[in-house]
Design an enzyme around this catalytic site. Structure first.
Site, mmCIF file in Angstrom:
data_model
loop_
_atom_site.group_PDB
_atom_site.id
_atom_site.type_symbol
_atom_site.label_atom_id
_atom_site.label_comp_id
_atom_site.label_asym_id
_atom_site.label_seq_id
_atom_site.Cartn_x
_atom_site.Cartn_y
_atom_site.Cartn_z
ATOM 1 N N SER A 177 50.547 63.734 8.944
ATOM 2 C CA SER A 177 49.860 64.479 7.875
ATOM 3 C C SER A 177 50.265 63.997 6.492
ATOM 4 C CB SER A 177 50.152 65.976 8.012
ATOM 5 O OG SER A 177 51.546 66.220 7.909
ATOM 6 N N HIS A 178 51.445 63.376 6.370
ATOM 7 C CA HIS A 178 51.932 62.881 5.080
ATOM 8 C C HIS A 178 51.902 61.358 4.996
ATOM 9 C CE1 HIS A 178 53.440 66.968 4.852
ATOM 10 N NE2 HIS A 178 53.824 66.768 3.610
ATOM 11 N N LEU A 196 68.745 69.383 17.526
ATOM 12 C CA LEU A 196 69.068 69.546 16.112
ATOM 13 C C LEU A 196 67.875 69.197 15.244
ATOM 14 C CD1 LEU A 196 72.525 67.813 16.215
ATOM 15 C CD2 LEU A 196 72.184 70.151 15.402
ATOM 16 N N LYS A 223 61.406 86.330 3.686
ATOM 17 C CA LYS A 223 62.463 85.323 3.595
ATOM 18 C C LYS A 223 61.881 83.968 3.193
ATOM 19 C CE LYS A 223 65.640 87.560 6.820
ATOM 20 N NZ LYS A 223 66.476 87.414 8.031
ATOM 21 N N GLU A 270 49.145 70.030 6.828
ATOM 22 C CA GLU A 270 48.703 70.182 8.219
ATOM 23 C C GLU A 270 47.405 70.992 8.282
ATOM 24 O OE1 GLU A 270 49.621 68.896 10.960
ATOM 25 O OE2 GLU A 270 51.552 67.976 10.478
#
Length: 335
Positions: free
Chosen positions: A47-48, A303, A230, A188
């Protein structure tokens, strides 16, 4: 079904560079953006990647970004680098800033880079990754045109505003966190709109604040903040760091990163580079190894950044499947 063609990373960089220069971008500005585009495709963040090259070229043509800009670097205080991107591409401004930031951080232990009059910097983690490769803890923020409404509101006031942290390891970043304040990056949703595909519930809201699966409706409404209030807090934090701390334009005043409406967005980026040796008493590497190990020993656990690393290895070996329609647009620019 979307038709694709497999290109090597060198080919992706080459066609990106040729398209940008064909659109009156200087070689000094085109090269870092072309390199970043290839790296972004390698990381699996399509997308980038190449999809943005026609947009970048259009923005040079319409004046949203100055393809001939020369970043102006100053050091207003010890430990601080400031860059005026001069309404040019963010990548060239970041490169110029890093040339001063990295040795400064290694010498002093910590240094900051503030960039204003800038533009879309693409994948933020690409830039913090480079700081980690230099052996520094890289922290980055970048703001964007408003697309997230505040908690309890319906009118966007802050952008998707990503932040990124890259911790150095033996062979590059040991951990790479790169996340926007929205549930998903706005690019996106734009990608789904271009392809005529619905978006999942929870990605965007309509103008009344209700969930929608229509990407075009979502683009006219608000991006859904990650984690509710948040996520709004993360967006505000990033706005403070990338706009208020740099003197850049707030998201509420910035022109869109898409389309030809408005002049240069003049958004900002803020980076901090820290030498772990200056703060950890030599314990950083072991602490990071223990932390990473605590995650990796769990079956199915991963991770942040692991997926990009795996995608990069595949791309270097097998190339990247890219959208033929995008390649056709780029070919038309190159001529």
């Amino acid at each position: 079904m979307i038709e694709t063609k497999t290109l090597t990373l060198a080919e992706i960089e080459d066609i990106s560079f040729r398209a940008l220069t064909a659109a009156d971008t200087s070689e000094a500005n085109a090269r870092p953006l072309a390199v970043a585009t290839a790296a972004t495709e390698a990381d699996g963040v399509a997308s980038h990647g190449l999809a943005y090259i026609p947009i970048y070229c259009e923005h040079v043509t319409c004046g949203k970004v100055d393809g001939q800009a020369a970043p102006i670097v100053t050091t207003p205080r010890p430990g601080v680098v400031a860059v005026d991107a001069a309404t040019g591409f963010a990548h060239a401004a970041i490169d110029a800033g890093f040339d001063a930031l990295i040795p400064m951080a290694k010498s002093q232990g910590i240094a900051a880079l503030a960039i204003h009059n800038s533009y879309n910097c693409g994948v933020l983690g690409y830039h913090t990754y480079r700081l980690a490769q230099a052996g520094l803890l890289g922290i980055g923020f970048t703001n964007a045109p408003a697309s997230i409404a505040p908690s309890g509101g319906a009118t966007p006031v802050v952008g998707t505003n990503p932040f990124s942290i890259a911790a150095p390891g033996e062979y590059g970043p040991s951990v790479l966190i790169d996340q926007s304040a929205s549930t998903i990056a706005k690019s996106e949703v734009m990608k789904h709109a271009r392809e005529g595909k619905p978006i999942p519930v929870g990605w965007a809201l309509d103008a009344d604040g209700n969930p929608t699966t229509d990407p075009n409706v979502g683009l006219k409404g608000s991006m859904a903040p990650s984690g509710g209030y948040k996520g709004v807090g993360v967006a505000l934090l990033t706005e403070i760091m990338a706009a208020a701390m740099t003197g850049a334009t707030l998201g509420i005043d910035a022109s869109p990163f898409s389309g030809i409406v408005g002049g240069p967005p003049k958004t900002g980026q803020f980076f901090m580079a820290i030498d772990p040796a200056a703060t950890s008493g030599g314990a950083f590497a072991q602490r990071m190894e223990d932390l990473v190990q605590a995650v990796s020993v769990q079956e199915g656990a991963h991770l942040p950044g692991d997926g990009r690393g795996a995608a990069r290895k595949r791309a270097e070996k097998e190339g990247v499947a890219v959208n033929v329609a995008t390649l056709d647009k780029i070919a038309a620019i190159i001529g």
